[in-house]
Design a protein around this motif. Structure first.
Motif, PDB file in Angstrom:
ATOM      1  N   TRP A 187       5.397   8.209  12.352  1.00 41.17           N
ATOM      2  CA  TRP A 187       3.737   8.142  12.838  1.00 41.17           C
ATOM      3  C   TRP A 187       3.239   9.929  13.301  1.00 41.17           C
ATOM      4  CZ3 TRP A 187      -0.022   5.252  10.935  1.00 41.17           C
ATOM      5  CH2 TRP A 187      -0.360   5.293  12.092  1.00 41.17           C
ATOM      6  N   SER A 188       4.137  10.105  14.253  1.00 40.25           N
ATOM      7  CA  SER A 188       3.667  11.267  14.838  1.00 40.25           C
ATOM      8  C   SER A 188       3.424  12.824  13.493  1.00 40.25           C
ATOM      9  CB  SER A 188       4.830  11.666  15.991  1.00 40.25           C
ATOM     10  OG  SER A 188       6.733  12.388  15.512  1.00 40.25           O
ATOM     11  N   LEU A 189       4.495  12.797  12.590  1.00 36.13           N
ATOM     12  CA  LEU A 189       3.823  13.182  12.078  1.00 36.13           C
ATOM     13  C   LEU A 189       3.861  13.322  10.356  1.00 36.13           C
ATOM     14  CD1 LEU A 189       8.187  13.975  10.698  1.00 36.13           C
ATOM     15  CD2 LEU A 189       6.726  15.446  12.533  1.00 36.13           C
ATOM     16  N   ARG A 190       2.369  12.043  10.622  1.00 36.82           N
ATOM     17  CA  ARG A 190       1.836  11.484   9.517  1.00 36.82           C
ATOM     18  C   ARG A 190       0.861  12.449   9.585  1.00 36.82           C
ATOM     19  NH1 ARG A 190      -0.423   9.885  13.718  1.00 36.82           N
ATOM     20  NH2 ARG A 190      -2.722   8.950  14.776  1.00 36.82           N
ATOM     21  N   PRO A 191       0.264  12.743   8.143  1.00 35.07           N
ATOM     22  CA  PRO A 191      -1.469  13.723   7.634  1.00 35.07           C
ATOM     23  C   PRO A 191      -2.361  13.084   8.557  1.00 35.07           C
ATOM     24  CG  PRO A 191      -0.674  12.852   6.015  1.00 35.07           C
ATOM     25  CD  PRO A 191       0.304  12.080   7.014  1.00 35.07           C
ATOM     26  N   GLY A 192      -3.844  13.343   8.047  1.00 36.43           N
ATOM     27  CA  GLY A 192      -4.284  12.628   8.521  1.00 36.43           C
ATOM     28  C   GLY A 192      -4.602  11.287   8.174  1.00 36.43           C
ATOM     29  N   THR A 193      -6.135  10.550   8.443  1.00 35.58           N
ATOM     30  CA  THR A 193      -5.996   9.247   7.875  1.00 35.58           C
ATOM     31  C   THR A 193      -5.943   9.346   6.604  1.00 35.58           C
ATOM     32  OG1 THR A 193      -6.296   8.267  10.525  1.00 35.58           O
ATOM     33  CG2 THR A 193      -7.208   7.098   8.643  1.00 35.58           C
ATOM     34  N   ALA A 194      -6.792  10.275   5.898  1.00 31.25           N
ATOM     35  CA  ALA A 194      -7.517   9.418   5.374  1.00 31.25           C
ATOM     36  C   ALA A 194      -6.665  10.524   4.297  1.00 31.25           C
ATOM     37  CB  ALA A 194      -8.760  11.005   4.580  1.00 31.25           C
ATOM     38  N   GLU A 195      -5.972  11.377   4.395  1.00 30.15           N
ATOM     39  CA  GLU A 195      -4.430  11.734   3.476  1.00 30.15           C
ATOM     40  C   GLU A 195      -3.807  10.679   3.144  1.00 30.15           C
ATOM     41  OE1 GLU A 195      -5.911  13.529   5.608  1.00 30.15           O
ATOM     42  OE2 GLU A 195      -6.829  15.356   5.057  1.00 30.15           O
ATOM     43  N   LEU A 196      -3.184  10.110   4.632  1.00 27.72           N
ATOM     44  CA  LEU A 196      -2.085   9.079   4.127  1.00 27.72           C
ATOM     45  C   LEU A 196      -2.585   7.654   3.564  1.00 27.72           C
ATOM     46  CD1 LEU A 196       0.646   7.724   6.435  1.00 27.72           C
ATOM     47  CD2 LEU A 196      -0.814   6.967   7.747  1.00 27.72           C
ATOM     48  N   VAL A 197      -4.107   7.336   4.119  1.00 24.45           N
ATOM     49  CA  VAL A 197      -4.299   6.406   3.507  1.00 24.45           C
ATOM     50  C   VAL A 197      -4.476   6.678   1.745  1.00 24.45           C
ATOM     51  CG1 VAL A 197      -6.316   4.676   2.237  1.00 24.45           C
ATOM     52  CG2 VAL A 197      -5.818   4.632   4.550  1.00 24.45           C
ATOM     53  N   GLY A 198      -5.040   7.983   1.285  1.00 20.06           N
ATOM     54  CA  GLY A 198      -4.561   8.463  -0.048  1.00 20.06           C
ATOM     55  C   GLY A 198      -2.921   8.621  -0.975  1.00 20.06           C
ATOM     56  N   LEU A 199      -2.390   8.916  -0.003  1.00 19.18           N
ATOM     57  CA  LEU A 199      -0.782   9.135   0.034  1.00 19.18           C
ATOM     58  C   LEU A 199      -0.105   7.628  -0.551  1.00 19.18           C
ATOM     59  CD1 LEU A 199       1.313  10.882  -0.432  1.00 19.18           C
ATOM     60  CD2 LEU A 199       2.244  10.591   1.961  1.00 19.18           C
ATOM     61  N   LEU A 200      -0.370   6.985   0.447  1.00 17.05           N
ATOM     62  CA  LEU A 200      -0.290   5.110   0.144  1.00 17.05           C
ATOM     63  C   LEU A 200      -0.642   5.104  -1.108  1.00 17.05           C
ATOM     64  CD1 LEU A 200      -0.090   4.377   3.815  1.00 17.05           C
ATOM     65  CD2 LEU A 200       1.515   4.553   2.185  1.00 17.05           C
ATOM     66  N   VAL A 201      -2.261   4.685  -1.291  1.00 14.40           N
ATOM     67  CA  VAL A 201      -2.151   4.466  -2.878  1.00 14.40           C
ATOM     68  C   VAL A 201      -2.033   5.387  -4.017  1.00 14.40           C
ATOM     69  CG1 VAL A 201      -4.287   4.436  -4.382  1.00 14.40           C
ATOM     70  CG2 VAL A 201      -4.378   4.022  -1.406  1.00 14.40           C
ATOM     71  N   VAL A 202      -1.680   6.354  -3.575  1.00  9.22           N
ATOM     72  CA  VAL A 202      -0.710   6.867  -5.039  1.00  9.22           C
ATOM     73  C   VAL A 202       0.362   6.241  -5.209  1.00  9.22           C
ATOM     74  CG1 VAL A 202      -0.388   9.127  -5.987  1.00  9.22           C
ATOM     75  CG2 VAL A 202      -2.597   9.287  -5.008  1.00  9.22           C
ATOM     76  N   ALA A 203       1.329   6.553  -4.395  1.00  8.15           N
ATOM     77  CA  ALA A 203       2.525   6.282  -4.014  1.00  8.15           C
ATOM     78  C   ALA A 203       2.253   4.711  -4.812  1.00  8.15           C
ATOM     79  CB  ALA A 203       2.820   6.239  -3.182  1.00  8.15           C
ATOM     80  N   THR A 204       1.790   3.692  -3.779  1.00  2.00           N
ATOM     81  CA  THR A 204       1.863   2.459  -4.367  1.00  2.00           C
ATOM     82  C   THR A 204       1.653   1.816  -6.020  1.00  2.00           C
ATOM     83  OG1 THR A 204       1.431   1.982  -2.473  1.00  2.00           O
ATOM     84  CG2 THR A 204       0.807   0.579  -4.801  1.00  2.00           C
ATOM     85  N   LEU A 205       0.072   2.746  -7.160  1.00  2.00           N
ATOM     86  CA  LEU A 205       0.249   3.142  -8.532  1.00  2.00           C
ATOM     87  C   LEU A 205       1.005   4.197  -8.441  1.00  2.00           C
ATOM     88  CD1 LEU A 205      -3.435   3.664  -8.009  1.00  2.00           C
ATOM     89  CD2 LEU A 205      -2.993   1.655  -8.262  1.00  2.00           C
ATOM     90  N   GLY A 206       1.432   5.104  -8.346  1.00  2.00           N
ATOM     91  CA  GLY A 206       2.720   5.724  -9.231  1.00  2.00           C
ATOM     92  C   GLY A 206       3.833   4.578  -9.655  1.00  2.00           C
ATOM     93  N   SER A 207       4.804   3.646  -8.346  1.00  2.00           N
ATOM     94  CA  SER A 207       5.372   2.544  -8.564  1.00  2.00           C
ATOM     95  C   SER A 207       5.173   1.767  -9.613  1.00  2.00           C
ATOM     96  CB  SER A 207       5.394   2.260  -7.316  1.00  2.00           C
ATOM     97  OG  SER A 207       6.840   1.492  -7.316  1.00  2.00           O
ATOM     98  N   ALA A 208       3.670   0.896  -9.474  1.00  2.00           N
ATOM     99  CA  ALA A 208       3.331   0.478 -10.019  1.00  2.00           C
ATOM    100  C   ALA A 208       3.234   1.453 -12.217  1.00  2.00           C
ATOM    101  CB  ALA A 208       2.286  -0.638 -10.013  1.00  2.00           C
ATOM    102  N   TYR A 209       2.919   1.605 -11.760  1.00  2.00           N
ATOM    103  CA  TYR A 209       3.041   2.304 -13.397  1.00  2.00           C
ATOM    104  C   TYR A 209       4.188   2.497 -13.749  1.00  2.00           C
ATOM    105  CZ  TYR A 209       1.250   5.165 -17.732  1.00  2.00           C
ATOM    106  OH  TYR A 209       1.439   5.163 -19.328  1.00  2.00           O
ATOM    107  N   LEU A 210       5.082   3.433 -13.355  1.00  2.00           N
ATOM    108  CA  LEU A 210       6.511   3.537 -14.049  1.00  2.00           C
ATOM    109  C   LEU A 210       7.444   2.433 -14.063  1.00  2.00           C
ATOM    110  CD1 LEU A 210       7.559   6.331 -11.402  1.00  2.00           C
ATOM    111  CD2 LEU A 210       6.831   6.888 -14.019  1.00  2.00           C
ATOM    112  N   SER A 211       7.147   1.266 -12.817  1.00  2.00           N
ATOM    113  CA  SER A 211       7.963  -0.441 -13.035  1.00  2.00           C
ATOM    114  C   SER A 211       7.156  -0.379 -14.498  1.00  2.00           C
ATOM    115  CB  SER A 211       7.189  -0.869 -12.139  1.00  2.00           C
ATOM    116  OG  SER A 211       8.131  -2.086 -12.220  1.00  2.00           O
ATOM    117  N   TYR A 212       5.742  -0.112 -14.544  1.00  2.00           N
ATOM    118  CA  TYR A 212       5.313  -1.170 -15.970  1.00  2.00           C
ATOM    119  C   TYR A 212       5.127  -0.615 -17.042  1.00  2.00           C
ATOM    120  CZ  TYR A 212       0.929  -1.559 -19.447  1.00  2.00           C
ATOM    121  OH  TYR A 212       0.600  -2.032 -20.052  1.00  2.00           O
ATOM    122  N   ARG A 213       5.869   0.904 -16.816  1.00  2.00           N
ATOM    123  CA  ARG A 213       6.448   1.346 -18.851  1.00  2.00           C
ATOM    124  C   ARG A 213       7.708   1.260 -18.700  1.00  2.00           C
ATOM    125  NH1 ARG A 213       2.733   1.741 -21.820  1.00  2.00           N
ATOM    126  NH2 ARG A 213       0.736   3.644 -21.359  1.00  2.00           N
TER     127      ARG A 213
END
Length: 320
Positions: A36-62
């Motif tokens: 948690w202490s190494l986390r980026p800013g809130t906006a960056e953290l949320v964006g990273l989680l969204v991108v990781a989730t969508l990327g993982s879902a897309y790869l799983s889908y493909r």
């Protein structure tokens, strides 16, 4: 003397158990604190989680599409082997906003069909038994239903929803893991120290069950919401197929034939059919609405459309 020895032994086990669980809880908490202490800013953290989730879902889908086709041992159907089927598919595609999928035939142990992929190209798998079970008009209605799923990218949307659910549940589980470990150690350790190793009626045990139950209830809730969306998409695909073919009763008859013939234990049953069940929980967790409900909707649609266009497009064969 024996009783005193027993109590000393259980107390020792309880202390060791308690110390081990509390140490594990502290290590997990400390690791999470460092992360948690190494986390980026809130906006960056949320964006990273969204991108990781969508990327993982897309790869799983493909990659899931290829795995699924391999699992059912699907073979492509060339045009020369089934010219009438390809002709009907071509006619449907002229009325729908979807690229031509690759047609496959497979032996999936039940009369069924399912689509994988999206509007930019996918695969449409038909079980061999459907060619014997359904007349051409009804088989066309089933194809239209599956094309409707491709047209609206239902497979990708379902993968994204599933990815979001797994991400949210994973984050909540990690966040509460130190508390779960600590409560489990306190519940088990205190029971051993009291000389009642199997007793889980104490306050710590109740708190542990409450927290674990809350996580399980949250997972069930988001799963139910995802399944509710899936059932709505089935109704939407039925409506789209009825619109494209102009014959709601053809799809209704096809669903009735499949429902009467299908074996509910085949491994890919959730993809295309739903056998009616009396258990409310089973119905809530199902990806498909009850077949009888789908048939009733299609029959009502046919009745509503008949006065507007006479008997044009209606085959005159009732749903039995």
């Amino acid at each position: 003397m024996a009783r005193i020895a027993f109590r000393l032994a259980t107390a020792t086990v309880g202390i060791v158990l308690l110390a081990g669980y509390l140490a594990a809880a502290f290590l997990v908490f400390d690791a999470l604190r460092v992360l948690w202490s190494l986390r980026p800013g809130t906006a960056e953290l949320v964006g990273l989680l969204v991108v990781a989730t969508l990327g993982s879902a897309y790869l799983s889908y493909r990659f899931g599409t290829a795995r699924l086709l391999a699992a059912v041992d699907a073979d492509p159907i060339p045009r020369e082997r089934a010219p009438e089927l390809h002709r009907r598919l071509d006619a449907l595609l002229t009325r729908m906003d979807v690229e031509r999928p690759v047609l496959y035939v497979a032996d999936v142990r039940a009369p069924n069909a399912f689509a994988v992929g999206g509007s930019g190209g996918g695969a449409l798998v038909v079980d061999r038994s459907l060619f014997r079970l359904l007349p051409p008009r009804e088989l066309e209605a089933i194809l239209a239903h599956e094309l409707a799923h491709l047209e609206t990218n239902d497979g990708l949307a379902a993968a994204i929803v599933d990815g979001l659910v797994r991400t949210v549940v994973g984050i909540l589980t990690l966040a509460t893991l130190p508390a779960l470990l600590a409560l489990s150690g306190l519940a088990g350790g205190s029971a051993w120290i009291r000389g009642r190793p199997g007793d889980r009626s104490g306050a710590f045990a109740r708190l542990h069950r409450l927290l674990a139950g809350g996580l399980a209830a949250g997972f069930v809730l988001v799963t139910l919401l995802a399944r509710t969306r899936s059932r709505r998409r089935e109704f939407a695909a039925d409506d789209r197929a009825a619109e494209v073919t102009g014959d709601p009763l053809a799809l209704a008859r096809a669903l009735r034939r499949i429902d009467r013939t299908a074996d509910p234990v085949w491994p890919f049953a959730p993809l295309s059919t739903h056998r009616d069940a009396d258990d409310p929980l089973e119905r809530w967790l199902s990806t498909h609405p009850p077949t009888a409900e789908r048939i009733d909707r299609l029959r009502r649609r046919a009745e509503a459309e008949r006065p507007r266009r006479g008997r044009e497009g209606w085959t005159g064969v009732p749903v039995r």
